[in-house]
Enzyme design. Structure first.
Site, PDB file in Angstrom:
ATOM      1  CG  LEU A  20      -2.054  -1.270   1.345  1.00  0.00           C
ATOM      2  CD1 LEU A  20      -2.687  -1.117   2.003  1.00  0.00           C
ATOM      3  CD2 LEU A  20      -2.999  -1.213   0.081  1.00  0.00           C
ATOM      4  N   GLY A  40       3.756   0.655   4.390  1.00  0.00           N
ATOM      5  CA  GLY A  40       4.896   1.330   4.458  1.00  0.00           C
ATOM      6  C   GLY A  40       5.381   1.776   5.628  1.00  0.00           C
ATOM      7  CG  ASP A  44       9.370  14.233   5.842  1.00  0.00           C
ATOM      8  OD1 ASP A  44      10.104  15.254   6.804  1.00  0.00           O
ATOM      9  OD2 ASP A  44       8.648  15.282   4.573  1.00  0.00           O
ATOM     10  CG  LEU A  66      -6.062   3.641   2.007  1.00  0.00           C
ATOM     11  CD1 LEU A  66      -5.507   4.178   3.208  1.00  0.00           C
ATOM     12  CD2 LEU A  66      -6.938   2.141   1.614  1.00  0.00           C
ATOM     13  CE  LYS A  79       0.894  26.513   7.697  1.00  0.00           C
ATOM     14  NZ  LYS A  79       1.499  25.065   8.463  1.00  0.00           N
ATOM     15  CG  LEU A  86      -4.071   8.540   5.171  1.00  0.00           C
ATOM     16  CD1 LEU A  86      -4.751   7.208   5.103  1.00  0.00           C
ATOM     17  CD2 LEU A  86      -3.955   9.773   6.446  1.00  0.00           C
TER      18      LEU A  86
END
Length: 125
Positions: A20, A40, A44, A66, A79, A86
């Protein structure tokens, strides 16, 4: 739960593993009990973009993401931040909720925080 130091590559046939990654072109539509899903690591996204996809490709694994884009909409925020990346616990919450409800909207609302810049459209539960 069983824990081991062995690699998932040594424990399961390659054709049963689905890695995933938010960078996959393939959308996870359902959970197949005959597949092994690899979540995973905490990555970052600004530094290691597409790292999980690259790792999966190097290992000749199937990938999926997903269905955030398919069920959620971007929210406006100061922003203009929107992320489908996730943390492991969030992905796990989504998968666990989906497995129990068979509802992607319910699952995604359980695991995708508002800080990611996505929400369910009005009226969807």
């Amino acid at each position: 739960m069983d824990m081991t130091q062995e690699s998932y590559l040594d424990l399961f046939p390659l054709d049963t593993i689905v890695y995933l990654t938010p960078d996959s072109e393939n959308v996870l539509e359902d959970i197949d009990p005959n597949k092994v899903y690899v979540l995973g690591g905490l990555v970052d996204e600004s530094i290691h973009k597409k790292l999980t996809l690259q790792r999966a490709r190097e290992q000749s694994l199937h990938t999926a993401r997903l269905p955030i884009r398919e069920y959620m909409v971007k929210t406006s925020n100061a922003k203009n931040y929107h992320s489908e990346t996730l943390a492991i616990n969030q992905v796990f919450d989504v998968l666990l909720t989906y497995y129990g409800t068979r509802s992607w909207p319910a699952a995604l609302s359980a695991g995708v925080s508002s800080g990611k810049g996505y929400m369910l459209p009005d009226g969807v539960k």
